[in-house]
Write an enzyme that holds these catalytic residues in place. Sequence first.
Site, PDB file in Angstrom:
ATOM      1  N   CYS A 180       0.965  -1.168  -0.009  1.00 42.54           N
ATOM      2  CA  CYS A 180      -0.044   0.094   0.111  1.00 42.54           C
ATOM      3  C   CYS A 180       0.938   1.372   0.167  1.00 42.54           C
ATOM      4  O   CYS A 180       1.948   1.105  -0.005  1.00 42.54           O
ATOM      5  CB  CYS A 180      -0.924   0.051   1.146  1.00 42.54           C
ATOM      6  SG  CYS A 180      -0.057   0.417   2.749  1.00 42.54           S
ATOM      7  N   CYS A 183       3.472   1.781   2.634  1.00 41.43           N
ATOM      8  CA  CYS A 183       4.708   0.977   2.347  1.00 41.43           C
ATOM      9  C   CYS A 183       5.750   1.956   1.902  1.00 41.43           C
ATOM     10  O   CYS A 183       6.871   2.137   1.993  1.00 41.43           O
ATOM     11  CB  CYS A 183       4.454  -0.206   1.689  1.00 41.43           C
ATOM     12  SG  CYS A 183       3.598  -1.450   2.262  1.00 41.43           S
ATOM     13  N   CYS A 253      21.651 -36.912 -21.129  1.00 43.75           N
ATOM     14  CA  CYS A 253      21.939 -37.568 -19.651  1.00 43.75           C
ATOM     15  C   CYS A 253      22.403 -36.488 -18.956  1.00 43.75           C
ATOM     16  O   CYS A 253      22.764 -35.304 -19.335  1.00 43.75           O
ATOM     17  CB  CYS A 253      22.773 -38.436 -19.629  1.00 43.75           C
ATOM     18  SG  CYS A 253      24.645 -38.240 -20.414  1.00 43.75           S
ATOM     19  N   CYS A 256      25.441 -34.655 -20.039  1.00 44.96           N
ATOM     20  CA  CYS A 256      25.481 -33.433 -20.780  1.00 44.96           C
ATOM     21  C   CYS A 256      25.136 -32.140 -20.029  1.00 44.96           C
ATOM     22  O   CYS A 256      25.889 -31.226 -20.182  1.00 44.96           O
ATOM     23  CB  CYS A 256      24.190 -33.570 -21.425  1.00 44.96           C
ATOM     24  SG  CYS A 256      24.131 -35.018 -22.603  1.00 44.96           S
ATOM     25  N   ASP A 650      10.630  32.892 -28.167  1.00 42.28           N
ATOM     26  CA  ASP A 650      11.859  33.334 -28.858  1.00 42.28           C
ATOM     27  C   ASP A 650      11.219  33.389 -30.148  1.00 42.28           C
ATOM     28  O   ASP A 650      10.308  32.571 -30.708  1.00 42.28           O
ATOM     29  CB  ASP A 650      13.001  32.460 -28.761  1.00 42.28           C
ATOM     30  CG  ASP A 650      14.053  32.443 -29.916  1.00 42.28           C
ATOM     31  OD1 ASP A 650      14.458  33.894 -29.912  1.00 42.28           O
ATOM     32  OD2 ASP A 650      14.375  31.836 -30.338  1.00 42.28           O
ATOM     33  N   ASP A 849      14.843  27.573 -27.769  1.00 36.62           N
ATOM     34  CA  ASP A 849      15.729  26.303 -28.174  1.00 36.62           C
ATOM     35  C   ASP A 849      16.460  25.726 -27.041  1.00 36.62           C
ATOM     36  O   ASP A 849      17.207  24.763 -27.528  1.00 36.62           O
ATOM     37  CB  ASP A 849      16.382  26.807 -29.481  1.00 36.62           C
ATOM     38  CG  ASP A 849      17.526  27.958 -29.201  1.00 36.62           C
ATOM     39  OD1 ASP A 849      17.710  28.262 -27.921  1.00 36.62           O
ATOM     40  OD2 ASP A 849      18.210  28.446 -29.858  1.00 36.62           O
ATOM     41  N   ASP A 853      18.232  30.688 -25.025  1.00 35.23           N
ATOM     42  CA  ASP A 853      17.269  31.190 -24.295  1.00 35.23           C
ATOM     43  C   ASP A 853      17.400  30.663 -22.957  1.00 35.23           C
ATOM     44  O   ASP A 853      16.458  30.837 -22.256  1.00 35.23           O
ATOM     45  CB  ASP A 853      15.927  30.768 -25.140  1.00 35.23           C
ATOM     46  CG  ASP A 853      15.792  31.473 -26.290  1.00 35.23           C
ATOM     47  OD1 ASP A 853      15.933  32.580 -26.463  1.00 35.23           O
ATOM     48  OD2 ASP A 853      15.611  30.675 -27.354  1.00 35.23           O
TER      49      ASP A 853
END
Length: 965
Positions: A180, A183, A253, A256, A650, A849, A853
């Site tokens: 919740c 927490c 087996c 392997c 601008d 930009d 600015d």
Amino acid sequence: MENEVQSVELKVLGMTCEHCVRRVTKALESLPGIEKVEVSLAEEKARFNWDSSLTDRRSIHHAIEEAGYEVDDPESKEDLSNVTGEVSVYGMTCEHCVNRVRKALEQLPGLTNVNVSLQDSKANFTYKPDQVPVEDIRKAIEEAGYLTTPLLEEGQEEIETINSSPASEKQQFKLTGMTCANCALTIEKGVAKMPGVKLAAVNFASEKLALEYDPEVVKAEDVLAKVKDLGYGAYTESQEEGKQQFKVSGMSCANCALTIEKKLKNTAGVSLANVNFATETVSVEFDPSIVNLDGIFEQVKDAGYIPIENKEENREDKAVRKQLFWLIFSAVLSLPLMPLMYLPMSKTTMYTMLILATIVQFTSGWTFYRGAYHALKNRSANMDVLVALGITAAYGYSFMTTFPNIFFEGPTFFDTSALLITFVRFGKYLEAKAKGRAGQALKRLLELQADKARILIDGQEKEVPASSVKIGDIVVVKPGEKIPIDGEIIEGRASIDEAMITGESIPVDKGVGDPVVGATINTSGSIKIKTTKTGKDTMLSGIIKMVEDAQGVKPPIQRLADTISNYFVPTVVSISLLTFLIWYFLLHSNFVFAFTAAVAVLVIACPCALGLATPTAIMVGSGVGLNRGILFKSAAVLEEISKVQAIGFDKTGTLTKGKPEVTDLVSYNGYSTQDLLKIAAAGENPSIHPLAQAVVAKAKADKLTINEVQNYQEESGHGTICNYEGQQLLIGNMKLMQKHNVSLGNANQDFQRLAEEGKTTSLVALKGEVIGLIALADVLKETTQEAITRLHHLGIKTFMITGDNKKVANVVGSQVGIDEVIAEVLPQDKINIVKKYQEQGLKVAMVGDGINDAPALAQADIGIAIGSGTDVAKETGDVVLVRNDLLDVERSIRLGRKTLNKIKQNLFWALIYNTIGIPIAAGVLYPITGELLPPEWAGLAMAFSSVSVVTSSLLLKRYDKKLVD
């Protein structure tokens, strides 16, 4: 007025040793204008030379008092009620943050001389304690979106020096075990108290911890250990990447399995490898910086077996499956209890119910006990505490009545406790599903990344993992393939689908020299790309990081929910106890009736809905913006942008395209406009001047042949001179024509008219006569006028700030209908224009930009950076508009308003649910209905409150279509 230096002697009380002397000396020497300090322990005096123009008497007093001593200065006639304060501010990352904190403090009464330092992470000021308490100062900073520590006190200098270190790192951790909102608050508070932690914010909906910390003081491992100590789990994405499990075919087996294990354990970077022959799975832990999963697969193949890539669910999907398992498990055991309740109560029936309920109680229900234990251990209270109290009360009472010879006789509530656990589990399952859907936009973004890349090695194509591509590598991308990296096309042409960046479905044609972005799709044409960015530096990674950061920071409105959640559980427990007492003692109901009402109150109330109200709306809202190429750098911005009242723009590159274009062609003396353009383009072609290249670009666009000229030369400030097909060609201004005795004739009137329109106009003369005029201008973007109109419809005032001359600026302003035009302004002075609007009490945004600015963007309440997608991750604004479209400014404001409304709506329903639900559970409707709300149904109602809030947030997705309008 000249500086006035005077000798001063002050009585200093409280000094007991030479350490005190050094402390007072150091405090005085730290002040500007204080020299030749002598402090006497025996005389209890401090003598020094004081330049009153550099520091005032109040500051001297405060410096000594801050060192821990008292000043006896009967000569001081000043009002010393003003004191200097200093508070640490954590979470600031740029000058915009500095301005936000400064403005928040300046609004407080009795607080002056505010100075905020980004480098030192501190705010200094003068204040009157009787007008503004320290707590109000901290609160103002926190409401601005930052964290604070107490004002400096004696003995804190060394600690503050460490904490204010500008070296900091940001990191996000995934969390597990939260049930919740409380927490989330427990983790947040616990981690925030760790030394070196500057900022900790937990998003309950996305289950993430956003952290800013000093790596020299605290390590990521310490944070993980702290979260574990608090009773929850945490991990980093890199940890997840370094653990994998996959299938292997071909094993016959057990030997392997041992072969594969041995092969992998001898692989560099692999720390652990386990092969399960029965399930044919390999579990491996490895260092991603040394070896990746593809390298591990190669080792398995080299051993003679076939690895099968695992597309298994991520950790969130596993959490949903886990919730579903426990839901089914508890339901299977709980449902038989219902019919047993209606059978004759024999010992067999009683004991059967006890066994079933006990299994459910201490398996499926154990999570609530574990959560409650950790919550109480951390001196907190969460939903687990409420549920644990409810199920314990029901089970415990039933257990005792099962053995009447030992305890007492009475009805049993085994079905209540078991069904309550089942219903809460059901709610948690639905909540996990819904929370996963809330973050789908970011998940889809992560899925966009390409897995493979085809690189050129010695002229041969080789397919490799995209993660292994390095800067400078040449990548081949064929039609229909996804571009795996950021780079530049060095060969070929193609149409690129950039919808994932811009939201636009129309592919963009690109050729040699054009940049491309990873995760976009090559729809036609084979191209070769030189890699310029990889990994975390790519644009997609930058966007993902930005969105994650936005979802990891809390908006101011979330603090309301956090405050309520802090007091929620203790209040509910009190109401539950009060409900029992009223029904049992005042209204003389039987024990079972009062007990049932009290349990129902415990389980119907839940702070989860409050905790989910804001983050889920933020996740969905930021996802909607992401789909439109609108990136919000923090959740607070989504809230703040909705309050914008004025927007500054601008001009160049923002309202206009940022480069000149031919707007008018006026021809004379029998020449057509195409003849004029062809001749002018020939004369301008050798020049690199932007105006000249604009004329050439226009001719190329009209598919005109551009001839060569002879004897080309440029006259600075006038124009160009050359020979065109044996005749003298002049292209330039009026001065050039006058210098070469060229008669303007009818061109003069047109020249003046175009100049009045703010256009740069060149005269073109051939064989000593003017054959035409070419007007150029930085033209408006296609959507500029509509964007300004839409902003006015939203009730927002607009203004333009530009360094251009007033004539050009006024023409542009009148064309788009902007409210106010401020021209001939230097970049560094734009900040004062923004301040002027703020002083009028307006919430101001600035669109630019992000480079020239920057001062204005930082000063504005909201900085909006508009620019190219390749630079998006490095923009300086609070909001980044990936597409170069001004309509997105208006869309971002509408989205902010819609998201804030959704948050308020969610909070309203979360609060109203508990306001109505708790009294119903307590039995206020009993006189009307004659029935109490059963605790198990109260538990189900509690679960659905969270689901309803998340579902409400998900409805915000539908707003994506409206943003297009």
